[in-house]
Design a protein around this motif. Structure first.
Motif, PDB file in Angstrom:
ATOM      1  N   ARG A  20       1.180  -1.067  -0.229  1.00  0.00           N
ATOM      2  CA  ARG A  20      -0.278  -0.342   0.402  1.00  0.00           C
ATOM      3  C   ARG A  20       1.031   1.390   0.653  1.00  0.00           C
ATOM      4  O   ARG A  20       2.172   1.399   0.274  1.00  0.00           O
ATOM      5  CB  ARG A  20      -0.792   0.006   1.308  1.00  0.00           C
ATOM      6  CG  ARG A  20      -0.047  -0.389   2.730  1.00  0.00           C
ATOM      7  CD  ARG A  20      -1.861   0.053   3.760  1.00  0.00           C
ATOM      8  NE  ARG A  20      -2.209  -1.470   3.714  1.00  0.00           N
ATOM      9  CZ  ARG A  20      -2.016  -2.461   4.143  1.00  0.00           C
ATOM     10  NH1 ARG A  20      -0.266  -2.440   4.981  1.00  0.00           N
ATOM     11  NH2 ARG A  20      -2.593  -3.318   3.896  1.00  0.00           N
ATOM     12  N   GLU A  43      -4.340  -1.363  -2.380  1.00  0.00           N
ATOM     13  CA  GLU A  43      -5.579  -0.799  -2.379  1.00  0.00           C
ATOM     14  C   GLU A  43      -4.461   0.723  -2.317  1.00  0.00           C
ATOM     15  O   GLU A  43      -3.730   0.687  -2.432  1.00  0.00           O
ATOM     16  CB  GLU A  43      -5.861  -0.419  -1.160  1.00  0.00           C
ATOM     17  CG  GLU A  43      -5.117  -0.663   0.259  1.00  0.00           C
ATOM     18  CD  GLU A  43      -6.193  -0.590   1.508  1.00  0.00           C
ATOM     19  OE1 GLU A  43      -7.045  -0.998   2.030  1.00  0.00           O
ATOM     20  OE2 GLU A  43      -4.890   0.071   3.030  1.00  0.00           O
ATOM     21  N   SER A  46      -7.934   6.855  -0.388  1.00  0.00           N
ATOM     22  CA  SER A  46      -9.278   7.804  -1.351  1.00  0.00           C
ATOM     23  C   SER A  46      -8.716   8.872  -0.909  1.00  0.00           C
ATOM     24  O   SER A  46      -9.408   9.675  -2.033  1.00  0.00           O
ATOM     25  CB  SER A  46     -10.511   7.806  -0.447  1.00  0.00           C
ATOM     26  OG  SER A  46      -9.928   8.587   0.916  1.00  0.00           O
ATOM     27  N   LEU A  65      -4.984  -5.542  -6.544  1.00  0.00           N
ATOM     28  CA  LEU A  65      -5.746  -4.625  -6.603  1.00  0.00           C
ATOM     29  C   LEU A  65      -7.460  -4.413  -6.942  1.00  0.00           C
ATOM     30  O   LEU A  65      -7.484  -5.483  -8.000  1.00  0.00           O
ATOM     31  CB  LEU A  65      -5.521  -4.065  -7.537  1.00  0.00           C
ATOM     32  CG  LEU A  65      -6.287  -2.372  -7.104  1.00  0.00           C
ATOM     33  CD1 LEU A  65      -5.878  -1.238  -5.326  1.00  0.00           C
ATOM     34  CD2 LEU A  65      -5.924  -0.948  -8.287  1.00  0.00           C
TER      35      LEU A  65
END
Length: 630
Positions: A20, A43, A46, A65
């Motif tokens: 990540r 991931e 956001s 992913l």
């Protein structure tokens, strides 16, 4: 967490253990993120959607992913690459300003109807998307879309309705069954790729309304039996590939393809005839009919004395040849020809003639002087090639441009009948007679012409031609140069030219790769210096086009490269230096990522013949005795 306010680029591609990345909300100036091949990445933060200056996001081969955060607010994003993210199931939510989407190899099942909001989208690629179903009708509202690629997406069964602004449509290996008449609306379409659409049965005649079309590819559409009538001229169509289709004939309206440059009909095994109007394709450069075994009817005005085997095995002959005046390359490999037309010499722009595995071909007529490559591999019935000497003469006397070499290659591998001891005087092999003519041509040319030329040739055979001055067993030879030969920078008339030959043994050799021979020449002067001349020439290149082939016999190779010798001595040889010795070494090689020595080939014999513009008339005859030098 770090202060990333000035960060513009993150490039961590091939970080195999990256799982990540941190929150990037402070990286307000970030423009490019490259995480390609980060296979363990799970991931993304956001905060990506708040990166207002982000233009390029590359996540290629991020196989683990599964979720991509919304990028709707990333209004500067123009390029998003998600190729081979095989666990990504949902179409990404992106800004309407995105211009390029690469989604090849993903697990996406459908494109949402909301895709029409991507008003700036230019390129959409969803190749190899095994789960993808037919596209929504709203995709036709993408007015900026120019390139759509759905190759190898097997669940695409209907031809997509597109905006008229589309220029390239790739539907290779989809399950489409027809090209509808509505295709006429795609007025800007330049490339239509339907290769390997094995369910395709029909193409609408509306295809003639695609005035911008340049490339039309239908290779291996094995159910396509009828090619549509071309009801109007298509001036811009350059490439048409119909190889591997089930076509039995072509429409006479093919003559309307007035701009066609390349036509491929390879392995059209059901094709029995070409239309009479075929000769009107005046712009055609390349014609490939390899493997068309049942093509028995040729247009009267295309070929003479040429044809394929009929049901009775008899070859049907036709008359004249006037068309195809621009033809540069002709591939007749694997057909059942017995003879070529004498009028083939009228193809004054033909440069390459491929006759591989024309097993019924018996002889060659006079060939056009423009020819520079003749491939007659595995023409096992070929017994007469007397016209080849004229081709050599035409190549050597080429006057296209001053000091421009014309490279001629004539390859007769596995043509064993050429070496039978018949013709003329008893005991004189056909090839020895042919080589004798070649000697005369070379001698006359080298004495009279300052031009720079090259030719290579290959025949079955185990002996060096009689007219070679020097012969040796093995792959190397040393020779003594005549004392009057020296190099003067202001005059090369006394410097020798070389014709070299090698007999190569092919034991259990398969020619699936490029094959070449490298000849190295070392010159030794009275002062002891030894410049090195190296010449590599490719003898044949298979490229997998016609499959692998076993060679189990000896073959003779000849090379004349006057231009290389001249360039060498002009740049490396010492001025007014007398050279007394020369040694030659031959190395057979193959191409497998790079050139390497061919371990399944062996040079058994080699030879050298010297040419000089100062040779007396008494010395130009082939020597009556061999001079063997170790």
């Amino acid at each position: 967490m770090q202060d990333l306010v000035n960060l513009k680029v993150i490039s961590l591609f091939h970080s195999e253990n990256l799982v990540r990345i941190p929150e990037l909300s402070s990286a307000t100036k970030l423009e490019l993120i490259n995480l390609a091949y980060c296979r363990k990445l799970l991931e993304l933060p956001s905060s990506l959607q708040h990166l207002e200056k982000l233009t390029h996001l590359n996540l290629r081969w991020c196989k683990n992913l599964r979720f991509l955060p919304s990028l709707y607010k990333a209004t500067s994003l123009t390029t998003l690459i998600l190729s081979d993210c095989s666990n990504l199931f949902s179409f990404p939510e992106v800004s309407p300003n995105v211009r390029e989407l690469q989604l090849e190899g993903t697990a996406i099942e459908e494109i949402p109807s909301s895709v029409e909001s991507l008003c700036q989208l230019i390129s959409l690629s969803m190749e190899d998307c095994a789960r993808l179903k037919n596209l929504p009708t709203s995709i036709c509202n993408l007015r900026s879309l120019e390139v759509l690629s759905l190759n190898y997406s097997p669940n695409i069964t209907t031809f997509p309705e597109m905006s008229r602004n589309i220029t390239e449509l790739n539907l290779q290996a989809t399950a489409i069954e027809e090209v509808p008449s509505s295709i006429e609306c795609l007025s800007n379409l330049c490339v239509l790729n339907l290769a390997r659409c094995r369910r395709l049965k029909s193409v609408s005649t509306s295809i003639h309304k695609l005035k911008s079309l340049r490339g039309f590819y239908l290779r291996d559409c094995s159910r396509l039996e009828i090619f549509p009538e071309i009801l109007d001229t298509l001036e811009r169509l350059r490439n048409l590939d119909l190889s591997g289709t089930a076509l039995k004939e072509l429409p006479s309206s093919m003559e309307n393809l007035i701009g066609l440059r390349q036509l491929r009909l390879e392995n059209c095994e059901s094709l029995v005839c070409l239309p009479e109007s075929f000769h009107k394709l005046k712009s055609l450069w390349f014609l490939y009919v390899y493997g068309c075994k049942n093509l028995v009817i040729w247009p009267d005005n295309l070929f003479s004395a040429i044809g394929g085997a009929s049901l009775t095995g008899r070859v049907e002959m036709q008359k004249d040849l006037h068309g195809l005046s621009s033809l540069k390359e002709l591939d007749l490999s694997g057909t059942n020809l017995e003879n070529l037309p004498t009028t083939i010499k009228q193809l004054t722009r033909l440069q390459k003639l491929i006759l591989w595995k024309c097993e019924r071909l018996k002889s060659l007529p006079e060939l056009p002087p423009s020819l520079i490559h003749l491939d007659a591999h595995d023409c096992t019935s070929l017994a007469e090639v007397s016209s080849i000497t004229k081709l050599f003469e035409q190549a050597l006397l080429c006057k296209d441009k001053p000091y421009t070499p014309k490279t001629l290659a004539c390859l007769f591998t596995n043509c064993f009948l050429l070496d039978q001891k018949v013709v003329a005087s008893p005991g004189t092999p056909k090839l020895q007679m042919l080589f004798g003519h070649m000697f005369t041509i070379l001698k006359d040319y080298h004495q009279a012409s300052p031009q720079r030329n090259m030719f290579t040739t290959c025949f079955p055979g185990s002996e060096i031609p009689e007219w070679f001055d020097f012969k040796s067993s093995g792959s190397s030879i040393n020779i003594q140069l005549p004392s009057e030969w020296y190099y003067n920078r202001h005059s090369m008339e006394n410097f020798p030219g070389f014709v070299v030959s090698a007999v190569v043994s092919f034991q259990d050799y398969f020619d699936d790769a490029h094959f070449h021979i490298r000849c190295e020449c070392h010159l030794k002067s009275c002062n002891g210096d030894c410049p090195n001349l190296s010449c590599s020439f490719t003898v044949w290149s298979r490229r997998g086009l016609h499959g692998s082939r076993l060679l189990g016999s000896d073959h003779l190779f000849l090379l004349y490269h006057n231009e290389l010798v001249r360039r060498f001595v002009e740049t490396q040889a010492s001025n007014k230096c007398i050279y007394k010795e020369a040694s030659f070494e031959f190395y057979p090689g193959v191409w497998e990522r790079n050139w390497s020595q061919c371990i399944s080939c062996e040079v058994k014999h080699c030879g050298v013949h010297l040419l000089s513009a100062a040779t007396d008339d008494a010395e130009v005859q082939p020597p009556k005795r061999y001079k063997y030098v170790s």
